[in-house]
Design an enzyme around this catalytic site. Structure first.
Site, mmCIF file in Angstrom:
data_model
loop_
_atom_site.group_PDB
_atom_site.id
_atom_site.type_symbol
_atom_site.label_atom_id
_atom_site.label_comp_id
_atom_site.label_asym_id
_atom_site.label_seq_id
_atom_site.Cartn_x
_atom_site.Cartn_y
_atom_site.Cartn_z
ATOM 1 C CE LYS A 1 -0.352 -0.076 5.057
ATOM 2 N NZ LYS A 1 -1.160 -0.562 6.190
ATOM 3 C CE1 TYR B 1 13.559 31.620 3.225
ATOM 4 C CE2 TYR B 1 13.523 29.215 3.066
ATOM 5 C CZ TYR B 1 13.446 30.466 2.467
ATOM 6 O OH TYR B 1 13.261 30.555 1.126
HETATM 7 C C1 LIG Z 1 -0.409 -1.572 6.853
HETATM 8 C C2 LIG Z 1 -0.988 -2.839 7.357
HETATM 9 C C3 LIG Z 1 -0.173 -3.958 7.583
HETATM 10 C C4 LIG Z 1 1.335 -3.903 7.522
HETATM 11 O O1 LIG Z 1 1.831 -3.330 8.709
HETATM 12 P P1 LIG Z 1 3.385 -3.216 9.023
HETATM 13 O O2 LIG Z 1 3.438 -2.707 10.407
HETATM 14 O O3 LIG Z 1 3.943 -2.247 8.033
HETATM 15 O O4 LIG Z 1 3.954 -4.574 8.853
HETATM 16 C C5 LIG Z 1 -0.792 -5.145 7.919
HETATM 17 N N1 LIG Z 1 -2.136 -5.230 8.049
HETATM 18 C C6 LIG Z 1 -2.941 -4.172 7.866
HETATM 19 C C7 LIG Z 1 -4.403 -4.317 8.036
HETATM 20 C C8 LIG Z 1 -2.403 -2.948 7.514
HETATM 21 O O5 LIG Z 1 -3.209 -1.882 7.347
#
Ligand SMILES: *Cc1c(COP(=O)(O)O)cnc(C)c1O
Length: 358
Positions: A35, A254
């Protein structure tokens, strides 16, 4: 020509980290979580490298479609399901696995018959209290889903809230026990994210869902990526584009947030918050250059930032600095900036080219 600021993505590190997931969860299947553009690493390219994954997990319908359009044919799970019922026909046609976490989604499924079977994962809320049905609802929802002729209930999943924190093991164990109570031994289950995979084999389930560990950062504040045998996948580099001497007491950047405590040499790098380097990074945030750590000084600008290289030998325009990556763990930078590696990686901006290398 590009200005030289880039993110190198190591295929071998990605494969190494995937192998670490397999070592820790040898009997589970693996949804590699890609994702948010694979946490900033490029979702389709990452999916092609992780050809051994059993499938890929994304948050949204659009992320799933983008993977399919790039030729990724493996199973893809939509971790949030869909918000728009009219997408269900396409979800089924693409053979996406679709999480169902709320009543509204069940109603959409009830009112949208699909030609292809709709592959569904029922999400139970065992304590995260973000998405999912409460344990007392699960039985009825399961029966309802099973009553739809176009639905194929593939499995049940839950998400852990505190798996990264050993002090909260009891909370996590309670979540997992709750989940076991509402699932049957013949059910296909999915529990562990990276922290769950690392911290306890009883927190895995039939399918694990690793994200951050694939990218070589640690999900657990008290354990470094190196101690978990994970390798940084992204190395965020930026060249020195100017070097100057300033006198003790002079301000830089800045607002002159920083004043030189001694006569100093300042190197300016071609990366700033427009590239995803956080503006609120404080003086002293580590940057790696020529084998040493040089502290960030002054406010990060949109396109540039400055580091104090007074203690480094012979810094020249064109030298490549590393903002995080192979020599400087993203978790270490994140901790200086009061955030987590996840956020730094994910917020890398589209302006920074991703360059895959072996
Ligand atoms: C993002 C997510 C993961 C992965 O989590 P990590 O901590 O990056 O391993 C797993 N399950 C769900 C439902 C998620 O939203």
């Amino acid at each position: 020509m590009s200005r030289g600021t880039r993110a190198l993505i190591s295929r071998s590190a990605l494969k190494h980290n995937f192998a670490q997931v397999k070592l820790r969860a040898p009997s589970s299947r693996i949804w590699a979580v890609v994702k948010a553009n694979a946490y900033g690493h490029g979702a389709s390219a990452v999916a092609r490298v992780l050809s051994e994954a059993d499938g890929f997990a994304v948050s949204t319908f659009d992320e799933g479609i983008a993977l399919r359009n790039d030729g990724i044919s493996k199973p893809i799970i939509l971790l949030e399901g869909v918000t728009d019922g009219s997408q269900l026909a396409e979800v089924a046609r693409q053979r996406f696995h679709c999480v169902v976490h709320c009543r509204e989604q069940v109603e959409q499924i009830a009112s949208q018959s699909t030609t292809d079977p709709l592959i569904v994962w029922l999400k139970a809320d065992t304590g995260m209290h973000r998405l999912g049905f409460s344990p007392s609802e699960v039985k009825a929802v399961r029966l309802q889903l099973q009553s739809f002729s176009h639905v194929e209930l593939n499995g049940l999943m839950t998400h852990l809230a505190c798996a990264d924190d050993q002090a909260k093991n009891e909370t996590t164990n309670a979540q997992v026990s709750q989940f076991q109570e509402i699932t049957q031994s013949s059910d296909i289950t999915s529990i562990g994210n990276s922290a769950g995979i690392i911290m306890n084999e009883r927190w895995h389930g039939d399918w694990v869902r690793p994200g951050i560990m694939l990218y070589g950062a640690s999900p657990v504040a008290t354990k470094s990526a190196a101690s978990l045998d994970l390798q940084a996948v992204m190395t965020f580099q930026s060249p020195v584009i100017a070097v100057r001497r300033i006198q003790r007491g002079e301000g830089a950047g800045y607002g002159h947030r920083w004043h030189a405590p001694r006569d100093s040499v300042i190197a300016t790098l071609a990366a700033g918050y427009g590239d995803g380097y956080p503006r609120h990074a404080p003086d002293g945030t580590p940057v790696w250059l020529n084998g040493q750590i040089a502290p960030l000084v002054g406010r990060v600008s949109m396109d540039m930032l400055m580091i104090d290289v007074t203690d480094l030998a012979q810094v020249q325009v064109g030298d490549m600095a590393e903002l995080w990556g192979e020599h400087l763990p993203v978790d270490q930078v994140a901790s200086a900036i009061d955030t987590i590696g996840y956020e730094l990686l994910t917020r890398l901006s589209g302006r920074v080219p991703l360059e895959f290398a072996d």
